[in-house]
Motif scaffolding. Structure first.
Motif, PDB file in Angstrom:
ATOM      1  N   LYS A 141       5.106  -4.945 -31.037  1.00  0.00           N
ATOM      2  CA  LYS A 141       5.116  -5.961 -29.987  1.00  0.00           C
ATOM      3  C   LYS A 141       5.709  -5.432 -28.679  1.00  0.00           C
ATOM      4  N   ASP A 142       6.477  -4.340 -28.772  1.00  0.00           N
ATOM      5  CA  ASP A 142       6.993  -3.712 -27.547  1.00  0.00           C
ATOM      6  C   ASP A 142       5.865  -3.234 -26.628  1.00  0.00           C
ATOM      7  N   PHE A 143       4.738  -2.811 -27.207  1.00  0.00           N
ATOM      8  CA  PHE A 143       3.648  -2.293 -26.367  1.00  0.00           C
ATOM      9  C   PHE A 143       3.266  -3.299 -25.296  1.00  0.00           C
ATOM     10  N   ALA A 144       3.040  -4.539 -25.731  1.00  0.00           N
ATOM     11  CA  ALA A 144       2.569  -5.532 -24.784  1.00  0.00           C
ATOM     12  C   ALA A 144       3.721  -6.161 -24.009  1.00  0.00           C
ATOM     13  N   LEU A 145       4.838  -6.418 -24.685  1.00  0.00           N
ATOM     14  CA  LEU A 145       5.882  -7.185 -24.004  1.00  0.00           C
ATOM     15  C   LEU A 145       6.596  -6.371 -22.936  1.00  0.00           C
ATOM     16  N   GLN A 146       6.736  -5.065 -23.137  1.00  0.00           N
ATOM     17  CA  GLN A 146       7.338  -4.259 -22.073  1.00  0.00           C
ATOM     18  C   GLN A 146       6.487  -4.341 -20.802  1.00  0.00           C
ATOM     19  N   VAL A 147       5.178  -4.327 -20.983  1.00  0.00           N
ATOM     20  CA  VAL A 147       4.280  -4.422 -19.828  1.00  0.00           C
ATOM     21  C   VAL A 147       4.328  -5.826 -19.236  1.00  0.00           C
ATOM     22  N   LEU A 148       4.294  -6.821 -20.099  1.00  0.00           N
ATOM     23  CA  LEU A 148       4.296  -8.208 -19.627  1.00  0.00           C
ATOM     24  C   LEU A 148       5.563  -8.511 -18.811  1.00  0.00           C
ATOM     25  N   GLY A 149       6.707  -8.012 -19.277  1.00  0.00           N
ATOM     26  CA  GLY A 149       7.961  -8.239 -18.552  1.00  0.00           C
ATOM     27  C   GLY A 149       7.877  -7.709 -17.123  1.00  0.00           C
ATOM     28  N   LEU A 150       7.314  -6.534 -16.956  1.00  0.00           N
ATOM     29  CA  LEU A 150       7.205  -5.942 -15.616  1.00  0.00           C
ATOM     30  C   LEU A 150       6.183  -6.682 -14.761  1.00  0.00           C
ATOM     31  N   MET A 151       5.085  -7.121 -15.395  1.00  0.00           N
ATOM     32  CA  MET A 151       4.074  -7.867 -14.631  1.00  0.00           C
ATOM     33  C   MET A 151       4.634  -9.215 -14.175  1.00  0.00           C
ATOM     34  N   PHE A 152       5.360  -9.880 -15.059  1.00  0.00           N
ATOM     35  CA  PHE A 152       6.022 -11.142 -14.682  1.00  0.00           C
ATOM     36  C   PHE A 152       6.861 -10.920 -13.431  1.00  0.00           C
ATOM     37  N   GLU A 153       7.718  -9.910 -13.496  1.00  0.00           N
ATOM     38  CA  GLU A 153       8.662  -9.698 -12.401  1.00  0.00           C
ATOM     39  C   GLU A 153       7.927  -9.451 -11.089  1.00  0.00           C
ATOM     40  N   ARG A 154       6.851  -8.643 -11.150  1.00  0.00           N
ATOM     41  CA  ARG A 154       6.138  -8.355  -9.909  1.00  0.00           C
ATOM     42  C   ARG A 154       5.435  -9.590  -9.350  1.00  0.00           C
ATOM     43  N   PHE A 155       4.807 -10.349 -10.219  1.00  0.00           N
ATOM     44  CA  PHE A 155       4.138 -11.568  -9.731  1.00  0.00           C
ATOM     45  C   PHE A 155       5.154 -12.559  -9.165  1.00  0.00           C
ATOM     46  N   LEU A 156       6.283 -12.728  -9.851  1.00  0.00           N
ATOM     47  CA  LEU A 156       7.252 -13.734  -9.425  1.00  0.00           C
ATOM     48  C   LEU A 156       7.973 -13.296  -8.163  1.00  0.00           C
ATOM     49  N   ASP A 157       8.111 -11.998  -8.007  1.00  0.00           N
ATOM     50  CA  ASP A 157       8.725 -11.485  -6.790  1.00  0.00           C
ATOM     51  C   ASP A 157       7.838 -11.783  -5.578  1.00  0.00           C
ATOM     52  N   ARG A 158       6.513 -11.772  -5.796  1.00  0.00           N
ATOM     53  CA  ARG A 158       5.597 -12.096  -4.687  1.00  0.00           C
ATOM     54  C   ARG A 158       5.735 -13.573  -4.310  1.00  0.00           C
ATOM     55  N   SER A 159       5.873 -14.439  -5.318  1.00  0.00           N
ATOM     56  CA  SER A 159       5.861 -15.880  -5.025  1.00  0.00           C
ATOM     57  C   SER A 159       7.268 -16.467  -4.921  1.00  0.00           C
ATOM     58  N   LYS A 160       8.298 -15.663  -5.270  1.00  0.00           N
ATOM     59  CA  LYS A 160       9.704 -16.124  -5.291  1.00  0.00           C
ATOM     60  C   LYS A 160       9.866 -17.374  -6.160  1.00  0.00           C
ATOM     61  N   GLN A 161       9.110 -17.398  -7.245  1.00  0.00           N
ATOM     62  CA  GLN A 161       9.130 -18.549  -8.135  1.00  0.00           C
ATOM     63  C   GLN A 161      10.000 -18.204  -9.347  1.00  0.00           C
ATOM     64  N   HIS A 162      10.672 -19.191  -9.916  1.00  0.00           N
ATOM     65  CA  HIS A 162      11.459 -18.964 -11.131  1.00  0.00           C
ATOM     66  C   HIS A 162      10.717 -19.564 -12.318  1.00  0.00           C
ATOM     67  N   ILE A 163      10.687 -18.856 -13.447  1.00  0.00           N
ATOM     68  CA  ILE A 163      10.084 -19.445 -14.639  1.00  0.00           C
ATOM     69  C   ILE A 163      11.071 -19.415 -15.805  1.00  0.00           C
ATOM     70  N   THR A 164      10.810 -20.291 -16.762  1.00  0.00           N
ATOM     71  CA  THR A 164      11.628 -20.370 -17.962  1.00  0.00           C
ATOM     72  C   THR A 164      10.737 -20.063 -19.157  1.00  0.00           C
ATOM     73  N   VAL A 165      11.008 -18.941 -19.785  1.00  0.00           N
ATOM     74  CA  VAL A 165      10.231 -18.562 -20.969  1.00  0.00           C
ATOM     75  C   VAL A 165      10.898 -19.183 -22.185  1.00  0.00           C
ATOM     76  N   ILE A 166      10.100 -19.911 -22.976  1.00  0.00           N
ATOM     77  CA  ILE A 166      10.623 -20.486 -24.213  1.00  0.00           C
ATOM     78  C   ILE A 166       9.762 -19.985 -25.362  1.00  0.00           C
ATOM     79  N   GLY A 167      10.404 -19.505 -26.413  1.00  0.00           N
ATOM     80  CA  GLY A 167       9.630 -19.011 -27.543  1.00  0.00           C
ATOM     81  C   GLY A 167      10.328 -19.261 -28.857  1.00  0.00           C
ATOM     82  N   ALA A 168       9.531 -19.176 -29.922  1.00  0.00           N
ATOM     83  CA  ALA A 168      10.071 -19.244 -31.280  1.00  0.00           C
ATOM     84  C   ALA A 168       9.709 -17.928 -31.938  1.00  0.00           C
ATOM     85  N   THR A 169      10.585 -17.439 -32.791  1.00  0.00           N
ATOM     86  CA  THR A 169      10.316 -16.128 -33.373  1.00  0.00           C
ATOM     87  C   THR A 169      10.713 -16.079 -34.835  1.00  0.00           C
TER      88      THR A 169
END
Ligand SMILES: *Cc1c(COP(=O)(O)O)cnc(C)c1O
Length: 464
Positions: A112-140
């Motif tokens: 799961k690191d393969f995708a989530l490491q990439v997703l974390g960086l993509m989140f940050e870049r997109f949110l940095d463009r929009s200056k938006q805050h998000i709340t990730v909620i998950g069950a594991t």
């Protein structure tokens, strides 16, 4: 590239929107409107490319301009920089026909690191463009939580709340979550099962006010971008084994049908995959579905492969969408019935089509232990129980001797070392980097299985 919902009525999204979105508003899952095609020449051109360069080639058509090539290179390079193996996804030969693709060299020791490491960086870049805050909620049930927390810890614009069932994840899995002290990471142990945790998360997403107020986002495998990133290693492995000139079979330890669905996408893109083997533990809804068309929910049984202890495989809906010839409104009806009756009988034509693409295999606990022993005694390898299920399925599969069969090794054996030790007598050691886990302080709150208690906890954390 536009992304459409499997249930036909939510609006289409672009890549940035689909990365940040969870479930579609109509309850469906997003899929690409068209699947890009890689010709034999395109696939030939992947030969000799590094993992990162392969990833750029495969994902570019899906990302469709949301990141430049330079940005993508930076994201993939950074995402995989801490992997414990220079090849990132090393392919290891077991015997004449069988290979193992090691996907557990990431920071939390599961694929799961393969995708989530990439997703974390993509989140940050997109949110940095929009200056938006998000709340990730998950069950594991353990692996998604640790990989998501590792990927999002300390990132700007994101808070992550991860619910795990108290006492029902391995000690390594729990510590990989609870010893992360970044201020944006919030672990919640709930009294209940993984299914209870998942139901709580679903209830929070279904609370429209709560969802909008905190801009909830999901990182489980209903997130399209995770699947897209996983398509890469199918190409990477197949090209090393001779694609496009030679066909390959993949055997995939399966829970939520995410990883094997990524293999299906690779095949639809033109990769020479002869068969995809869906390997399950005794939670065999997919095996029953793919052999008899009986896709009905049973009760979850606890096994030595807990990351596959799942009864409803969310991503199966993405396959059904194609099998129903992409008729979203028809599938919305079918899923509605399934959600109320917890059962679905696949029509004969749908089942026949599915069987052209997939075979399946269900491994009992005994077979899993036997395969762990076989691999160790015959090849010297120590596998984890999830991988052993994949290998049991691969070895049971009849294929001509010139077609290599690749089993995806989804977790490092040390992550499930008690079960591995019981089966083989060998206690796998954690990689150097993970050894500090047991000296670190843990931080998490315990809450009851009660959605109001969890919502008020989340609100109180977010306002301070
Ligand atoms: C998540 C997981 C799986 C199942 O993957 P899906 O994409 O849910 O099918 C298999 N093995 C391990 C170790 C996992 O963590």
């Amino acid at each position: 590239m536009r992304y459409i919902s499997t249930r036909g009525s939510a609006s289409a999204l672009d890549f940035e929107q689909v990365t940040l979105a969870g479930l579609a508003r109509d309850g469906g899952l997003y899929v690409p409107e068209t699947i890009p095609n890689f010709s034999a020449a395109d696939i030939k051109a992947l030969a000799g490319l590094s993992y990162v360069e392969t990833a750029i080639k495969i994902t570019t058509p899906f990302v469709d301009g949301a990141f430049t090539e330079t940005e993508l290179r930076a994201i993939f390079t950074h995402a995989y920089a801490d992997f414990g193996h220079a090849a990132i996804a090393p392919l290891v030969q077991l015997d004449k026909q069988h290979w193992v693709l090691e996907l557990f060299h990431g920071p939390t020791l599961a694929f799961k690191d393969f995708a989530l490491q990439v997703l974390g960086l993509m989140f940050e870049r997109f949110l940095d463009r929009s200056k938006q805050h998000i709340t990730v909620i998950g069950a594991t049930s353990g692996d998604t939580g640790s990989a998501a927390i590792n990927a999002l810890a300390g990132r700007d614009y994101v808070d992550i709340f991860m619910l795990h069932p108290e006492g029902k994840v391995s000690d390594v899995q729990r510590r990989q979550m609870t010893t992360v002290m970044a201020p944006n990471v919030h672990n919640i142990a709930i009294s209940g099962t993984f299914d209870d945790a998942q139901a709580l998360v679903k209830a929070m997403f279904n609370d429209v006010d709560f969802r909008a107020r905190h801009t909830l986002s999901a990182v489980n495998s209903i997130n399209w971008t995770r699947l897209m990133v996983q398509v890469v290693y199918y190409f990477y492995a197949a090209v090393r084994l001779g694609a496009p000139e030679r066909e390959v079979i993949f055997s995939v330890p399966t829970g939520n049908f995410g990883d094997v669905f990524a293999g299906y996408i690779a095949r639809r893109m033109g990769l020479q995959i002869k068969t995809l083997i869906v390997a399950t533990n005794s939670n065999d809804i997919l095996h029953r579905g793919l052999t008899k068309g009986d896709y009905s929910v049973g009760t979850v049984q606890a096994t030595t492969s807990p990351s596959m202890d799942i009864q409803v495989s969310s991503n199966f809906e993405r396959l059904l969408f194609d099998l129903y010839k992409r008729d979203g409104l028809k599938l919305a009806d079918v899923m509605q019935v399934f959600e109320t009756t917890k059962a679905m009988q696949l029509p004969a034509d749908v089942l026949a089509e599915a069987q052209k693409l997939f075979t399946s295999f269900c491994a009992s606990e005994d077979e899993t232990a036997l395969t762990l022993r076989w691999a160790n005694q015959q090849t010297g390898m120590v596998l984890d129980p999830h991988t052993a299920i994949g290998l049991a399925a691969a070895r049971a599969h009849k294929a001509s001797a010139d077609v290599p069969i690749v089993t995806l090794a989804t977790a490092h054996p040390a992550k499930f070392r008690d079960a591995v030790e019981r089966a083989t007598g060998i206690r796998p050691t954690l990689p150097q980097k993970a050894q500090g886990l047991f000296n670190r302080e843990e931080r998490f709150v315990k809450l009851p299985n009660d959605v109001e208690a969890i919502k008020s906890h989340i609100e109180s954390v977010l306002v301070t």
